[in-house]
Design a protein around this motif. Structure first.
Motif, PDB file in Angstrom:
ATOM      1  N   GLN A 245       0.831  -1.205   0.000  1.00  0.00           N
ATOM      2  CA  GLN A 245       0.000   0.000   0.000  1.00  0.00           C
ATOM      3  C   GLN A 245       0.864   1.252   0.000  1.00  0.00           C
ATOM      4  OE1 GLN A 245      -3.558   0.022  -0.118  1.00  0.00           O
ATOM      5  NE2 GLN A 245      -3.101   2.140  -0.637  1.00  0.00           N
ATOM      6  N   PHE A 246       1.937   1.246   0.769  1.00  0.00           N
ATOM      7  CA  PHE A 246       2.846   2.401   0.832  1.00  0.00           C
ATOM      8  C   PHE A 246       3.406   2.710  -0.554  1.00  0.00           C
ATOM      9  CE2 PHE A 246       7.013   4.321   1.234  1.00  0.00           C
ATOM     10  CZ  PHE A 246       6.846   5.286   2.214  1.00  0.00           C
ATOM     11  N   MET A 247       3.918   1.692  -1.226  1.00  0.00           N
ATOM     12  CA  MET A 247       4.553   1.898  -2.530  1.00  0.00           C
ATOM     13  C   MET A 247       3.544   2.334  -3.580  1.00  0.00           C
ATOM     14  SD  MET A 247       7.486  -1.098  -2.736  1.00  0.00           S
ATOM     15  CE  MET A 247       6.522  -2.480  -2.134  1.00  0.00           C
ATOM     16  N   SER A 248       2.276   1.925  -3.428  1.00  0.00           N
ATOM     17  CA  SER A 248       1.266   2.258  -4.441  1.00  0.00           C
ATOM     18  C   SER A 248       1.078   3.767  -4.589  1.00  0.00           C
ATOM     19  CB  SER A 248      -0.069   1.579  -4.119  1.00  0.00           C
ATOM     20  OG  SER A 248      -0.722   2.227  -3.039  1.00  0.00           O
ATOM     21  N   GLU A 249       1.464   4.511  -3.568  1.00  0.00           N
ATOM     22  CA  GLU A 249       1.389   5.977  -3.619  1.00  0.00           C
ATOM     23  C   GLU A 249       2.339   6.546  -4.679  1.00  0.00           C
ATOM     24  OE1 GLU A 249      -0.347   8.038  -1.443  1.00  0.00           O
ATOM     25  OE2 GLU A 249       0.628   9.967  -1.817  1.00  0.00           O
ATOM     26  N   PHE A 250       3.428   5.830  -4.955  1.00  0.00           N
ATOM     27  CA  PHE A 250       4.530   6.408  -5.734  1.00  0.00           C
ATOM     28  C   PHE A 250       4.799   5.723  -7.072  1.00  0.00           C
ATOM     29  CE2 PHE A 250       5.371   6.741  -1.137  1.00  0.00           C
ATOM     30  CZ  PHE A 250       5.296   8.111  -1.005  1.00  0.00           C
ATOM     31  N   ILE A 251       4.053   4.682  -7.392  1.00  0.00           N
ATOM     32  CA  ILE A 251       4.380   3.911  -8.600  1.00  0.00           C
ATOM     33  C   ILE A 251       3.175   3.815  -9.517  1.00  0.00           C
ATOM     34  CG2 ILE A 251       6.151   2.603  -7.385  1.00  0.00           C
ATOM     35  CD1 ILE A 251       4.212   0.282  -7.136  1.00  0.00           C
ATOM     36  N   ASP A 252       3.455   3.428 -10.781  1.00  0.00           N
ATOM     37  CA  ASP A 252       2.362   3.253 -11.735  1.00  0.00           C
ATOM     38  C   ASP A 252       2.336   1.794 -12.215  1.00  0.00           C
ATOM     39  OD1 ASP A 252       4.398   2.982 -13.630  1.00  0.00           O
ATOM     40  OD2 ASP A 252       4.281   5.103 -14.208  1.00  0.00           O
ATOM     41  N   GLU A 253       1.490   1.539 -13.179  1.00  0.00           N
ATOM     42  CA  GLU A 253       1.303   0.158 -13.627  1.00  0.00           C
ATOM     43  C   GLU A 253       2.515  -0.407 -14.359  1.00  0.00           C
ATOM     44  OE1 GLU A 253      -0.548  -2.562 -13.212  1.00  0.00           O
ATOM     45  OE2 GLU A 253      -1.224  -1.334 -11.544  1.00  0.00           O
ATOM     46  N   ASP A 254       3.423   0.450 -14.819  1.00  0.00           N
ATOM     47  CA  ASP A 254       4.622  -0.049 -15.501  1.00  0.00           C
ATOM     48  C   ASP A 254       5.707  -0.497 -14.512  1.00  0.00           C
ATOM     49  OD1 ASP A 254       3.509   0.512 -17.959  1.00  0.00           O
ATOM     50  OD2 ASP A 254       4.317   2.561 -17.989  1.00  0.00           O
ATOM     51  N   PHE A 255       5.550  -0.116 -13.267  1.00  0.00           N
ATOM     52  CA  PHE A 255       6.542  -0.462 -12.239  1.00  0.00           C
ATOM     53  C   PHE A 255       6.614  -1.986 -12.070  1.00  0.00           C
ATOM     54  CE2 PHE A 255       7.915  -1.176  -7.866  1.00  0.00           C
ATOM     55  CZ  PHE A 255       8.947  -0.265  -7.718  1.00  0.00           C
ATOM     56  N   LYS A 256       7.845  -2.486 -11.902  1.00  0.00           N
ATOM     57  CA  LYS A 256       8.028  -3.934 -11.773  1.00  0.00           C
ATOM     58  C   LYS A 256       8.592  -4.299 -10.390  1.00  0.00           C
ATOM     59  CE  LYS A 256       8.063  -5.542 -16.390  1.00  0.00           C
ATOM     60  NZ  LYS A 256       6.989  -4.632 -16.702  1.00  0.00           N
ATOM     61  N   PHE A 257       7.990  -5.320  -9.810  1.00  0.00           N
ATOM     62  CA  PHE A 257       8.540  -5.955  -8.616  1.00  0.00           C
ATOM     63  C   PHE A 257       9.366  -7.142  -9.098  1.00  0.00           C
ATOM     64  CE2 PHE A 257       4.761  -3.743  -7.303  1.00  0.00           C
ATOM     65  CZ  PHE A 257       5.087  -3.212  -6.068  1.00  0.00           C
ATOM     66  N   ILE A 258      10.656  -7.150  -8.754  1.00  0.00           N
ATOM     67  CA  ILE A 258      11.576  -8.176  -9.253  1.00  0.00           C
ATOM     68  C   ILE A 258      11.958  -9.089  -8.096  1.00  0.00           C
ATOM     69  CG2 ILE A 258      13.801  -8.580 -10.365  1.00  0.00           C
ATOM     70  CD1 ILE A 258      13.621  -5.551 -11.249  1.00  0.00           C
ATOM     71  N   LEU A 259      11.684 -10.370  -8.265  1.00  0.00           N
ATOM     72  CA  LEU A 259      11.988 -11.347  -7.229  1.00  0.00           C
ATOM     73  C   LEU A 259      12.747 -12.506  -7.847  1.00  0.00           C
ATOM     74  CD1 LEU A 259       8.418 -11.365  -5.658  1.00  0.00           C
ATOM     75  CD2 LEU A 259      10.368 -10.020  -4.900  1.00  0.00           C
ATOM     76  N   GLU A 260      13.439 -13.254  -7.007  1.00  0.00           N
ATOM     77  CA  GLU A 260      14.155 -14.431  -7.476  1.00  0.00           C
ATOM     78  C   GLU A 260      13.565 -15.649  -6.775  1.00  0.00           C
ATOM     79  OE1 GLU A 260      18.771 -15.374  -8.386  1.00  0.00           O
ATOM     80  OE2 GLU A 260      18.308 -14.904  -6.312  1.00  0.00           O
TER      81      GLU A 260
END
Ligand code: ZN
Length: 129
Positions: free
Chosen positions: A94-109
């Motif tokens: 929820q915190f990050m949703s304030e600052f990012i858009d739909e193109d933003f990627k969460f990268i995990l391994e």
């Protein structure tokens, strides 16, 4: 670039302060201007702790950054190497949703494979106004 950001997140993870949960998390936030901000989880015995993702965002925003491209996150118990994906907690999503858009990627391994998620993947039907 995704692999590089995972490696930076692993480096950030080594700075974690987690004497209570003993779970070390690192993050690498990449801004659209190409700069990167590292974050780690920082626990505290008396007040609320902060996660690696929010640490990275707070550092970047306080330095004047406003546009973000991706965040790589890794985590594992103290003394172990990250091997499975470490998903951001609900508070961070929820915190990050304030600052990012739909193109933003969460990268995990996950078991050696890079996996990515969008905000809609991780926080559908979120609070917004
Ligand atoms: Zn979190």
């Amino acid at each position: 670039m995704f692999n590089e950001d995972i490696e930076i997140a692993k480096k950030a993870r080594l700075n974690a302060h987690s004497p209570y949960g003993k779970y070390f998390v690192g993050a690498c936030l990449r801004c659209k201007d190409g700069s990167v901000y590292m974050g780690c989880n920082i626990e505290n015995h008396g007040i609320q702790s902060i996660c690696a993702e929010r640490t990275a965002f707070v550092k970047a925003i306080s330095e004047g950054k406003k546009e973000f491209e991706s965040i790589a996150v890794v985590g594992a118990p103290m003394g172990e190497e990250p091997s499975t994906k470490c998903l951001p907690c609900g508070y961070c999503r929820q915190f990050m949703s304030e600052f990012i858009d739909e193109d933003f990627k969460f990268i995990l391994e996950d078991n050696g494979e890079i996996v990515t998620y969008s905000l809609d993947d991780l926080l559908p039907n979120r609070f917004d106004f």
